[in-house]
Design a protein around this motif. Structure first.
Motif, PDB file in Angstrom:
ATOM      1  N   THR A  15     -32.154 -39.352 -25.448  1.00 15.42           N
ATOM      2  CA  THR A  15     -32.576 -40.670 -24.965  1.00 15.42           C
ATOM      3  C   THR A  15     -34.050 -40.621 -24.608  1.00 15.42           C
ATOM      4  O   THR A  15     -34.656 -39.544 -24.529  1.00 15.42           O
ATOM      5  CB  THR A  15     -31.781 -41.089 -23.719  1.00 15.42           C
ATOM      6  OG1 THR A  15     -32.236 -40.322 -22.580  1.00 15.42           O
ATOM      7  CG2 THR A  15     -30.287 -40.862 -23.914  1.00 15.42           C
ATOM      8  N   ARG A  16     -34.633 -41.784 -24.344  1.00 13.50           N
ATOM      9  CA  ARG A  16     -36.045 -41.825 -23.945  1.00 13.50           C
ATOM     10  C   ARG A  16     -36.265 -41.174 -22.593  1.00 13.50           C
ATOM     11  O   ARG A  16     -37.395 -40.859 -22.226  1.00 13.50           O
ATOM     12  CB  ARG A  16     -36.546 -43.276 -23.901  1.00 13.50           C
ATOM     13  CG  ARG A  16     -37.002 -43.800 -25.264  1.00 13.50           C
ATOM     14  CD  ARG A  16     -37.703 -45.129 -25.119  1.00 13.50           C
ATOM     15  NE  ARG A  16     -38.882 -45.016 -24.280  1.00 13.50           N
ATOM     16  CZ  ARG A  16     -39.479 -46.051 -23.712  1.00 13.50           C
ATOM     17  NH1 ARG A  16     -38.980 -47.264 -23.860  1.00 13.50           N
ATOM     18  NH2 ARG A  16     -40.565 -45.875 -22.971  1.00 13.50           N
TER      19      ARG A  16
ATOM     20  N   TRP B 168     -34.212 -49.611 -22.906  1.00 15.86           N
ATOM     21  CA  TRP B 168     -34.641 -48.281 -23.356  1.00 15.86           C
ATOM     22  C   TRP B 168     -35.241 -48.330 -24.741  1.00 15.86           C
ATOM     23  O   TRP B 168     -35.275 -47.342 -25.446  1.00 15.86           O
ATOM     24  CB  TRP B 168     -33.465 -47.307 -23.318  1.00 15.86           C
ATOM     25  CG  TRP B 168     -32.924 -47.185 -21.955  1.00 15.86           C
ATOM     26  CD1 TRP B 168     -31.733 -47.628 -21.493  1.00 15.86           C
ATOM     27  CD2 TRP B 168     -33.603 -46.629 -20.820  1.00 15.86           C
ATOM     28  NE1 TRP B 168     -31.602 -47.378 -20.154  1.00 15.86           N
ATOM     29  CE2 TRP B 168     -32.732 -46.747 -19.718  1.00 15.86           C
ATOM     30  CE3 TRP B 168     -34.849 -46.027 -20.642  1.00 15.86           C
ATOM     31  CZ2 TRP B 168     -33.069 -46.311 -18.453  1.00 15.86           C
ATOM     32  CZ3 TRP B 168     -35.177 -45.589 -19.381  1.00 15.86           C
ATOM     33  CH2 TRP B 168     -34.287 -45.730 -18.307  1.00 15.86           C
TER      34      TRP B 168
ATOM     35  N   ASN C  68     -21.603 -43.892 -19.892  1.00 14.77           N
ATOM     36  CA  ASN C  68     -22.358 -42.868 -19.167  1.00 14.77           C
ATOM     37  C   ASN C  68     -21.446 -42.129 -18.185  1.00 14.77           C
ATOM     38  O   ASN C  68     -21.540 -42.270 -16.968  1.00 14.77           O
ATOM     39  CB  ASN C  68     -23.534 -43.506 -18.426  1.00 14.77           C
ATOM     40  CG  ASN C  68     -24.449 -42.462 -17.804  1.00 14.77           C
ATOM     41  OD1 ASN C  68     -24.546 -41.332 -18.293  1.00 14.77           O
ATOM     42  ND2 ASN C  68     -25.105 -42.823 -16.713  1.00 14.77           N
TER      43      ASN C  68
ATOM     44  N   GLU D  11     -29.553 -48.679 -26.680  1.00 15.80           N
ATOM     45  CA  GLU D  11     -30.404 -47.618 -26.153  1.00 15.80           C
ATOM     46  C   GLU D  11     -31.006 -46.825 -27.299  1.00 15.80           C
ATOM     47  O   GLU D  11     -30.314 -46.409 -28.218  1.00 15.80           O
ATOM     48  CB  GLU D  11     -29.613 -46.685 -25.233  1.00 15.80           C
ATOM     49  CG  GLU D  11     -30.474 -45.589 -24.621  1.00 15.80           C
ATOM     50  CD  GLU D  11     -29.806 -44.878 -23.459  1.00 15.80           C
ATOM     51  OE1 GLU D  11     -30.528 -44.180 -22.724  1.00 15.80           O
ATOM     52  OE2 GLU D  11     -28.585 -45.024 -23.285  1.00 15.80           O
TER      53      GLU D  11
ATOM     54  N   ILE E 136     -32.354 -43.863 -29.421  1.00 11.85           N
ATOM     55  CA  ILE E 136     -31.895 -42.483 -29.559  1.00 11.85           C
ATOM     56  C   ILE E 136     -32.648 -41.786 -30.692  1.00 11.85           C
ATOM     57  O   ILE E 136     -32.811 -42.350 -31.783  1.00 11.85           O
ATOM     58  CB  ILE E 136     -30.381 -42.421 -29.873  1.00 11.85           C
ATOM     59  CG1 ILE E 136     -29.546 -42.887 -28.672  1.00 11.85           C
ATOM     60  CG2 ILE E 136     -29.967 -41.010 -30.301  1.00 11.85           C
ATOM     61  CD1 ILE E 136     -29.512 -41.908 -27.513  1.00 11.85           C
TER      62      ILE E 136
END
Length: 295
Positions: free
Chosen positions: A46-47, A294, A91, A31, A33
């Motif tokens: 995060t996006r 992501w 998460n 992901e 960052i």
């Protein structure tokens, strides 16, 4: 601290012809960052504009120890052993679970760019200059490392790509060494080459299930248009986790969804990948779910 939007890559289609000096980086399964430090405060964005530093205490600790100075912005890919699906296990919100997972499923922050250092804005500098500053700023540690890069030419693109796949990566990102950092833009100065059988899409919702499973299918969008739906490629457990994720990202959509679909919910565009035998009338034939993305 306000999030700085990441620079994004364009998908390379067909043969790639490179002018000037370009470099090649492996494409990781994690992901994206943006990490920022001002004084003693470190944020990890995060996006999806989610601040996630509290979920990765091992990364925050390493950034404080391994990155010089207290005013910087770094760009990189967050990964755990086993890929993006395993990363989803991190998460969680519960402090005890976060502490346990930081030891049992530790993450690594793989850095490839630096956008500010010692308070100086570096986005206008050439990529190769930023790479040199990144090497000076970062001491590689247990949870912070640097993504390797190589010089690449039109003649060696295929070789770099095949080498990346053999090492277990998803492909390569090609970057113009003289380019600045174009925050928030999908730029031709960064080109993504990935396995040809996957298709980049956005998930924009889900349909209701006619049985006991969490949802029927995921509703897809591509290039601003409805792109069909995908209902295979995940287990019942996957469906439950995906539905939880969708519920956290509920939003209205301006995409025209066929009325025949029994819509369970709609979401903000969530980047993902599918597989399909072919595209027929701008819709995937026999699509199979791969994962959320992501990068």
């Amino acid at each position: 601290m306000e999030m700085l939007e990441p620079m994004l890559s364009k998908l390379a289609e067909g043969d790639v012809y490179l002018q000037d000096v370009w470099i090649s980086e492996p494409k990781l399964d994690g992901e994206r960052i943006i990490a920022m430090r001002e004084g003693d405060v470190i944020n990890m964005w995060t996006r999806r504009h989610v601040e996630a530093s509290y979920k990765f205490p091992e990364i925050v600790s390493s950034l404080k120890k391994n990155v010089k100075g207290d005013n910087w912005i770094l760009d990189g890919e967050l990964t755990v052993p086993g890929g993006f699906r395993r990363l989803l296990k991190r998460n969680v919100e519960d402090k005890m679970k976060i502490s346990i997972l930081s030891r049992k499923l530790p993450a690594t922050f793989n850095l490839f760019d630096i956008l500010r250092f010692k308070g100086e804005d570096l986005t206008g500098k050439a990529l190769i200059q930023r790479k040199k500053i990144l090497l000076e700023a970062v001491d590689v540690g247990n949870h912070v490392t640097l993504i390797p890069f190589k010089r690449v030419t039109t003649e060696t693109v295929k070789e770099h790509f095949e080498e990346s796949l053999k090492k277990g990566y998803e492909g390569v990102i090609l970057k113009n060494a003289s380019s600045g950092y174009e925050s928030g833009k999908r730029s031709v100065n960064w080109l993504k080459i990935k396995r040809s059988e996957t298709i980049d899409v956005n998930v924009i919702g889900a349909t209701r299930s006619t049985g006991s499973i969490a949802f029927g299918a995921l509703i897809l969008e591509k290039d601003g248009q409805y792109f069909g739906k995908v209902g295979t490629g995940f287990s019942d457990l996957d469906r439950r986790k995906i539905l939880e994720f969708l519920e956290k990202n509920k939003a209205e959509t301006n995409i025209s969804i066929p009325q025949v679909l029994d819509v369970l919910l709609t979401t903000r565009p969530l980047p993902a990948e599918i597989k399909a035998n072919e595209i027929v009338k701008n819709k995937p034939r026999a699509p199979v779910w791969v994962r959320f993305r992501w990068d």
